[in-house]
Write a protein that holds these residues in place. Structure first.
Motif, mmCIF file in Angstrom:
data_model
loop_
_atom_site.group_PDB
_atom_site.id
_atom_site.type_symbol
_atom_site.label_atom_id
_atom_site.label_comp_id
_atom_site.label_asym_id
_atom_site.label_seq_id
_atom_site.Cartn_x
_atom_site.Cartn_y
_atom_site.Cartn_z
ATOM 1 N N TYR A 68 11.507 43.971 -12.874
ATOM 2 C CA TYR A 68 10.344 43.766 -13.624
ATOM 3 C C TYR A 68 8.997 44.237 -12.987
ATOM 4 O O TYR A 68 9.122 44.551 -11.659
ATOM 5 N N HIS A 69 8.025 44.308 -13.765
ATOM 6 C CA HIS A 69 6.733 44.784 -12.984
ATOM 7 C C HIS A 69 6.295 43.902 -11.923
ATOM 8 O O HIS A 69 6.050 42.706 -12.153
ATOM 9 N N GLY A 102 -4.985 37.178 -9.709
ATOM 10 C CA GLY A 102 -5.070 36.824 -8.574
ATOM 11 C C GLY A 102 -3.958 37.314 -7.784
ATOM 12 O O GLY A 102 -3.392 36.442 -6.766
ATOM 13 N N SER A 103 -2.966 38.049 -8.055
ATOM 14 C CA SER A 103 -1.590 38.348 -7.623
ATOM 15 C C SER A 103 -1.932 39.055 -6.102
ATOM 16 O O SER A 103 -2.840 40.064 -6.091
ATOM 17 N N SER A 104 -0.880 38.768 -5.298
ATOM 18 C CA SER A 104 -0.731 39.731 -3.920
ATOM 19 C C SER A 104 0.098 40.951 -4.144
ATOM 20 O O SER A 104 0.181 41.440 -2.989
ATOM 21 N N PHE A 105 0.421 41.203 -5.127
ATOM 22 C CA PHE A 105 1.456 42.246 -5.280
ATOM 23 C C PHE A 105 0.858 43.684 -5.163
ATOM 24 O O PHE A 105 1.337 44.589 -4.871
ATOM 25 N N LEU A 106 -0.491 43.696 -5.822
ATOM 26 C CA LEU A 106 -0.856 45.121 -5.698
ATOM 27 C C LEU A 106 -2.255 45.066 -5.048
ATOM 28 O O LEU A 106 -3.076 44.161 -4.871
ATOM 29 N N PHE A 153 8.831 47.538 -8.737
ATOM 30 C CA PHE A 153 9.705 46.750 -9.821
ATOM 31 C C PHE A 153 10.892 46.377 -9.127
ATOM 32 O O PHE A 153 12.212 46.637 -8.946
ATOM 33 N N PRO A 154 10.568 44.777 -8.741
ATOM 34 C CA PRO A 154 11.763 44.166 -7.826
ATOM 35 C C PRO A 154 13.132 43.673 -8.670
ATOM 36 O O PRO A 154 12.958 43.977 -10.049
ATOM 37 N N VAL A 155 14.107 43.454 -8.151
ATOM 38 C CA VAL A 155 15.102 43.104 -8.732
ATOM 39 C C VAL A 155 15.348 41.518 -8.673
ATOM 40 O O VAL A 155 15.115 40.908 -7.639
ATOM 41 N N VAL A 156 15.737 40.910 -9.803
ATOM 42 C CA VAL A 156 15.825 39.554 -9.709
ATOM 43 C C VAL A 156 17.321 39.200 -9.267
ATOM 44 O O VAL A 156 18.350 39.732 -9.769
ATOM 45 N N GLY A 157 17.341 38.557 -8.279
ATOM 46 C CA GLY A 157 18.767 38.243 -7.405
ATOM 47 C C GLY A 157 18.950 39.266 -6.633
ATOM 48 O O GLY A 157 17.908 40.052 -6.189
ATOM 49 N N ALA A 158 20.136 39.133 -6.200
ATOM 50 C CA ALA A 158 20.409 40.113 -4.919
ATOM 51 C C ALA A 158 21.256 41.343 -5.197
ATOM 52 O O ALA A 158 22.119 41.921 -4.353
ATOM 53 N N GLU A 159 21.226 41.751 -6.408
ATOM 54 C CA GLU A 159 21.893 42.904 -6.911
ATOM 55 C C GLU A 159 21.617 44.264 -6.529
ATOM 56 O O GLU A 159 20.231 44.416 -6.399
#
Length: 578
Positions: free
Chosen positions: A178-179, A437-441, A488-494
């Motif tokens: 996801y973004h 207010g995201s700290s991602f960007l 674009f992180p992955v959900v979970g540890a895949e």
């Protein structure tokens, strides 16, 4: 990876499994739309379905025990209660029940207890909980799903159900990315992942060498694409006339036949449309002429009915002739109306200005052109406002910007206050780091996003099709393995390693036909890649503006996204919009 074929197969199977004999199809408001997008009514009639009913309007209908009832409903609590009432006093002989998504055991128990006369023959889940607009394009038809930059709870639940249904219908158990800047995309991704884990018995599909990917994006990564005039046939019809569930209303269109108040635009049902939906408007005229010539040749041959053999040939060919006649009338009417609107609203000049804003670095030239266009009465208020939106997003940080002056010109021409207020709304929507207010960007990341939005195709000759949506670059990077896990992180540890072949892309905040066209072109030139694209809605510029209004409503009205500089001399206004 054909979402339209998946829905068609489900509908066909549910009717076929009920066996021969006369049938009624009992649906709800949404499943009626889902079926009508995939199938023409004439096709359904050929499958011995002679009656269509809506479950919330069918309670007092006549008892017809000779009919079989095929039920296709969304698995909502309301639908379960309505169906339970129907089963307590059944009006039909037997019932074959299909839900478009996952149904709870508690709901099945309610239905079982209501089936006192034992008329239910079957209950199944058929995963068609989305509107399959085309082979690679689907929508959830959700308007204003984001309120105050937070998910509307019902829209979030519907989005989870819709995307899960797409995955089940395509038999995919994907990695989910996801973004990163978007809390909206993250929340949807996590909820979908939770559902997949909870319903693990349904997601038993073998992955093989290539692992499917679900990529969840946020419309705010590209607020430009939905604001641009479009020039392919399908996109133009949607922008200027509006397509709803593959249907276009021609009410009020000058010269439209009286018996053609609404027309069907489906690539599945209309060969001409299938062959020309992605064609540029400049080329449509020639293809319409070819269609007319072919039709006139057939019409002349039908005039020569002089013998029994001629009569026999005429009767055999008449249905095809009648179908062709309807197609010619429909497309001549549509193209004629598009041409009229393009001329009447000076859309060629407006579009040229839009493309310059989106793809070129000519601030003073663009500003001069916009001022001139805003001063003319020929262009619509919507087009005037969209030019200012594009300018504001593009040149918000420019030292010589004149957003305030353009807003004042909108006021002078009598533009509706709603559109004027939306200039500030657009700026707040297009600044994801400030809005969420995201700290991602970081600020640098936002600048990169903006640069990508305005990055045009080099060497494009057609001035009206210079723009390339951000989605195209994301897909390019995705296939080349260049999507960073930070962005674009992955959900979970895949693991994200492995060959990419099957991809479902879902855009929170809606997609456009321009992006659908980009996916079509990409898959055509990369035959090993299969992509299904969907969103909360398929946008025209007007629906996008409405979504933006809802998304930023109730946010703190503080810092406008451009500094307060003086309005033009004598106006006495300042840059903060009220």
């Amino acid at each position: 990876m054909n979402v339209l074929l998946a829905v068609r197969m489900y509908v066909s199977k549910m009717i076929q499994d009920s066996g021969p004999g006369m049938k009624v199809l009992l649906m709800d408001r949404e499943t009626i739309g889902i079926v009508s997008v995939a199938y023409a009514q004439s096709e359904i009639l050929q499958k011995e379905v002679y009656l269509f009913e809506q479950i919330d309007k069918s309670g007092h209908g006549p008892v017809m025990k000779h009919l079989k009832c095929v039920v296709f409903l969304r698995p909502s609590q309301e639908n379960v209660q309505l169906l339970a009432s129907e089963l307590k006093s059944p009006r039909y002989g037997v019932y074959y029940i299909y839900f478009s998504g996952i149904i709870s055991k508690a709901s099945i128990k309610v239905l079982a207890e209501s089936d006192e006369q034992e008329v239910v023959r079957e209950i199944q889940e058929f995963y068609a909980d989305f509107f399959a607009v085309g082979p690679h394009l689907f929508s959830l038809n959700l308007e204003k799903p984001i309120q105050g930059m937070e998910w509307d709870p019902n829209s979030l639940q519907r989005s989870v159900q819709g995307v899960v249904s797409v995955l089940l219908s395509l038999k995919k158990n994907p990695i989910i990315r996801y973004h990163s800047f978007s809390s909206l995309a993250r929340r949807l991704a996590e909820n979908i992942r939770d559902t997949i884990l909870k319903e693990s018995s349904l997601f038993h599909f073998h992955r093989g060498e290539s692992v499917p990917l679900l990529l969840i994006l946020d419309r705010r990564c590209d607020p430009i694409t939905p604001l641009l005039n479009q020039w392919t046939y399908q996109a133009m019809v949607h922008e200027l006339l509006s397509i709803k569930n593959n249907r276009v209303s021609l009410v009020g269109v000058p010269g439209a036949p009286k018996d053609m108040s609404e027309v069907l635009l489906s690539a599945e049902q209309d060969e001409f449309y299938a062959n020309n939906m992605y064609l540029n408007f400049g080329d449509i005229g020639q293809t319409i002429k070819s269609l007319m010539d072919e039709f006139q040749a057939k019409a002349k041959s039908h005039q020569k009915v002089e013998s029994i053999a001629d009569m026999k040939a005429f009767v055999e060919n008449y249905p095809q002739f009648k179908k062709m006649s309807g197609a010619v009338t429909k497309h001549v009417t549509l193209v004629g109306e598009l041409s009229r609107l393009v001329t009447q609203h000076n859309l060629l000049e407006v579009s040229e200005a839009e493309q310059e804003l989106a793809c070129q670095e000519e601030h003073s030239q663009s500003l001069t052109k916009i001022r001139r266009l805003l001063a003319t009465d020929q262009i619509r208020d919507l087009d005037a406002a969209r030019l200012v939106f594009l300018y504001a997003i593009r040149y918000n940080k420019h030292p010589s910007k004149d957003i305030v002056g353009l807003v004042e010109l909108l006021r002078r021409r009598g533009t509706p206050v709603r559109l004027i207020d939306c200039v500030e709304n657009m700026l707040r929507y297009a600044s994801p780091v400030e809005t969420t207010g995201s700290s991602f960007l970081t600020t640098k990341d936002v600048t990169k996003i903006t640069e990508k939005i305005f990055k045009g195709l080099k060497g494009v000759e057609n001035v009206f099709t210079q723009h390339s949506p951000v989605l195209k670059e994301i897909i390019d990077n995705m296939i080349k393995g260049r999507l960073s896990e930070e962005a674009f992180p992955v959900v979970g540890a895949e693991s994200t390693s492995g060959r990419i072949q099957d991809v479902v892309i879902f855009m929170v905040g809606g997609v456009t036909h321009e992006e659908s066209f980009a996916v079509h072109q990409f898959c055509r030139s990369n035959t090993g890649i299969r992509i299904a694209l969907g969103g909360t809605l398929i946008h025209s510029s007007q629906s996008f503006i409405s979504d933006v209004e809802a998304a930023v409503k109730h946010l703190t009205a503080g810092n406008a996204k451009y500094p307060h500089n003086s309005a033009p001399s004598g106006s006495g206004r300042h840059s903060k919009l009220t």
